[in-house]
Design a protein around this motif. Sequence first.
Motif, PDB file in Angstrom:
ATOM      1  N   PRO A 509      -3.316 -32.578 -18.673  1.00  0.00           N
ATOM      2  CA  PRO A 509      -3.014 -32.729 -20.096  1.00  0.00           C
ATOM      3  C   PRO A 509      -2.973 -31.382 -20.812  1.00  0.00           C
ATOM      4  O   PRO A 509      -3.770 -30.485 -20.519  1.00  0.00           O
ATOM      5  N   PHE A 536       7.000 -31.953 -17.506  1.00  0.00           N
ATOM      6  CA  PHE A 536       6.034 -32.860 -18.111  1.00  0.00           C
ATOM      7  C   PHE A 536       6.353 -34.299 -17.717  1.00  0.00           C
ATOM      8  O   PHE A 536       7.474 -34.619 -17.291  1.00  0.00           O
ATOM      9  N   THR A 537       5.355 -35.166 -17.850  1.00  0.00           N
ATOM     10  CA  THR A 537       5.489 -36.535 -17.339  1.00  0.00           C
ATOM     11  C   THR A 537       6.566 -37.337 -18.058  1.00  0.00           C
ATOM     12  O   THR A 537       7.054 -38.331 -17.507  1.00  0.00           O
ATOM     13  N   ASP A 538       6.965 -36.924 -19.273  1.00  0.00           N
ATOM     14  CA  ASP A 538       8.024 -37.666 -19.956  1.00  0.00           C
ATOM     15  C   ASP A 538       9.396 -37.392 -19.349  1.00  0.00           C
ATOM     16  O   ASP A 538      10.333 -38.166 -19.542  1.00  0.00           O
ATOM     17  N   THR A 544      10.794 -26.884 -18.027  1.00  0.00           N
ATOM     18  CA  THR A 544      10.832 -25.961 -19.147  1.00  0.00           C
ATOM     19  C   THR A 544      10.369 -24.605 -18.625  1.00  0.00           C
ATOM     20  O   THR A 544       9.362 -24.534 -17.905  1.00  0.00           O
ATOM     21  N   HIS A 566       3.478 -27.622 -26.509  1.00  0.00           N
ATOM     22  CA  HIS A 566       3.627 -28.859 -25.730  1.00  0.00           C
ATOM     23  C   HIS A 566       2.356 -29.721 -25.770  1.00  0.00           C
ATOM     24  O   HIS A 566       2.170 -30.599 -24.925  1.00  0.00           O
ATOM     25  N   LYS A 569       1.352 -33.470 -24.344  1.00  0.00           N
ATOM     26  CA  LYS A 569       2.065 -33.830 -23.127  1.00  0.00           C
ATOM     27  C   LYS A 569       1.164 -33.632 -21.903  1.00  0.00           C
ATOM     28  O   LYS A 569       0.084 -33.046 -22.003  1.00  0.00           O
ATOM     29  N   THR A 570       1.636 -34.080 -20.769  1.00  0.00           N
ATOM     30  CA  THR A 570       0.903 -33.915 -19.504  1.00  0.00           C
ATOM     31  C   THR A 570       1.804 -33.229 -18.498  1.00  0.00           C
ATOM     32  O   THR A 570       2.942 -33.667 -18.278  1.00  0.00           O
TER      33      THR A 570
END
Length: 846
Positions: A509, A536-538, A544, A566, A569-570
Amino acid sequence: MRRRLLPALCGVLIATALVAQPAMADPTARSTSRPPSSPADPSVDPSPSDTPTASSTPAAPGRSGRAAARAAGDQPYASYWHPSTILNWNPATDPDARFNRSRVPLRPRASDPALKANANARAGEGKIASLVSFGPTSNNPSQGSLDPNYYAFTHWQYIDTLVFWGGSASEGLILAPNATVIDAAHRNGVKVYGTVFFPPTAYGGQIQWVRDFVRKSGSNYAVADKLVQVAQHYGFDGWFINQETAGGDAALATEIRSLMKYARAKGQVEFMWYDAMTENGSVTWQDALTTANDAFLSDPARVSDSMFLDFGWGAGNLRSSRDLARSLGRDEHELYAGIDTEANGYNTGVSWDAVFPAGQPHVTSLGIYRPEWTWKSSSNPADFRTRDSRYWVGANADPSNTATSSSWKGLAHYIAESTAVTAKPFVTGFNTGHGDFYNVGGARVRTGGWNNLSVQDVPPTYQWVVNSTGTRLTPSIDYGDAYEGGSSLRLTGKLDAANTVRLYQAKLPVTADTKLSVVVKTPAAGPTQLKAAVAFTDAPGTFTTVDLGSTSGTGWERKTLDLSAHAGKTIAQLGLRAEGSAASYDIRVGQLAVYDGAVDAPAAPSGLQVLGATDVSSSRKSLRLAWTAAGSGSGGQVHHYDVYRRNADGSRTYLGATPNDAYFVPQLDRAGAETSTTIEVEAVSTEYGRSAAATATVAWSGEPGEENRALGRPATASGQCAADEGPAKAVNGSVTGGNSDKWCTLTADRWLEVDLGEARSLTRFVVRHAQAGGESAAFNTRDFTIQVRSAASEEWKTAVTVTGNTAATTTHPVTLTTRHVRLSISKPTQNTDSAARIYEFEAWGR
């Protein structure tokens, strides 16, 4: 003859091998009424001294029984026992117990199916259990050693359980894993089991030992109580039970099942059962889960946590095993279909579609017997790493591309990667746990080989996945330089398009103060042409990037990046992206870290004491150290402790490291005629901040005398015949360890060099040839020279020339002062055999 799970029986069996390797019976055996026809290793012969006796008491006590008799500063070893001797084990009275403890808890792991490298691999289904012999049953160092040649495993992402394999009739049947293996496995989220081995009677097995194992004291199984105590004290997860001794009955089989249920109820300890003994007490390999052995899995409640199926299975066996497991309410992936790679490694024939059918759910899990073939069969460290990659990742050194004409596609073809990068801070220096030097913060603090899996970093999840529309760069673990430890990540090749190097799958995270730090080194000052890449997990497949900018010189430089944009986000992946143009791109990455806020420095350890010291010579000691662990306080959590000696010029020399609160120093050398040496221990946080040092003093007595100045010093060579026949074996002070206690090479130009550390006044050289180690006199070195030089930049000067030698040991008086010595061999034997064999190369002086 069927191959059976037979660890090496005892030290006396080993006529030509230092390491007691498991010997297994012939693979085609079906009959259980006759003994195995031959050991798998031709150098291992069953000895008459292993013939069972009427007594169930072993000829020698377990390691804990001998430990008290050793000097207070001697080498501690991994623990092993017979059922009768483990009852006497007490960690409070076993001086080795403190050094065998792991302080690294089992990390949670994650596996995102969307991020698997190989399209054919499946996540969350079949698992891998790896049965590995890291060393002999006896004399297996607790905390590493001063030898870089070691099975430093770096593909943890594909296995779930590691069995510390071994045991022997005359040494001990119950073998606990040493601390370094537990530390490394747990840091990668992999469980570790010890081994309980009851050998066939043909190999010294006695059914009374099995009866001793299940003997009760009242309503308690006394040995089971000890199994639980050992696992909990040393910090590992369970036991592999391998019962192959004939002569049992149904009542004994029932008692073994009751013992496992009893032990599991006593504490957090697991059991893996090997498909050998059946419910009626006979030893009859089923190659499957059947009604003859299913009670060892469930009876009807859970008995063992998993079962290792013997090697003769086929597709029908595994399907019926799966169906039976399900009918018992058990997961079919708790069954491990065994494959034996001890002899042939990735040339072993395996019915892969039977266990991992293409495009379909995995039928069972996979149990691998002796994957360290990749190390044992290798000719040098680089060859080992190539073989290990071929074994686990595949022929293309790319888990996303396992296409090959070979039936062995690599385990990455079937098993999706798991990651233990699931919590901050995450720091890696790409240290594999062995090397030829040791660096701290980019500075060289030790020269000479070593292995210590306790300080191994979590290896990259993807070894190696590089995406590029142009020429792909080559990532590698580089053993020529490091920021922390003995290795670093290196990217080389032609850069003509963007290259994205996927390194780690993660689950980290991001908060408002999360940082990403990268330490890099370039051949010249200027743009790195490198960016940190984060997904990131999304959108886990989309990176990036953040530019790392330029370097100001050719040393290690840290680039710290702010990830606060960020927050919330994870992180799903960590990698690097090289962009631009370079005919010969070359960059090293010494550290990659994700952490919050400032780097925390831990509290200092206290109460450092020398538990004992052993005088190896007038100028060398071995030490046992202990201290009070640093409290958590407001500082960072401790990752490990670094141990140093303070030098007269104010510098420090690295002696080793451990996550534990006790450490064995195998080699403390006296500097000149100093009368005392200061030892320092400092805590290193999980973010790699460092504490103040705790100190203690070691006294020296008398004047330094003549001694072997080559003993234990850094050694290099033109090559080596096998992984365990490297140059360090020629300066280890031993000629009695068998065939692998020597340096051996087949190179055309045969040489061995030793760095004495400083200029030494030498009086004689001693060379111990093949016959000194027990080999034929025909293999004694015939023609050789000994050369010297005071600095690496100087030309070699010949000090000794020998022709026509036939002796096992040769002594060569000299009067000279030098730092570097070199043995150069022109005719290695008395005949046409081309292998040079040197058991010891000694340089005596002050």
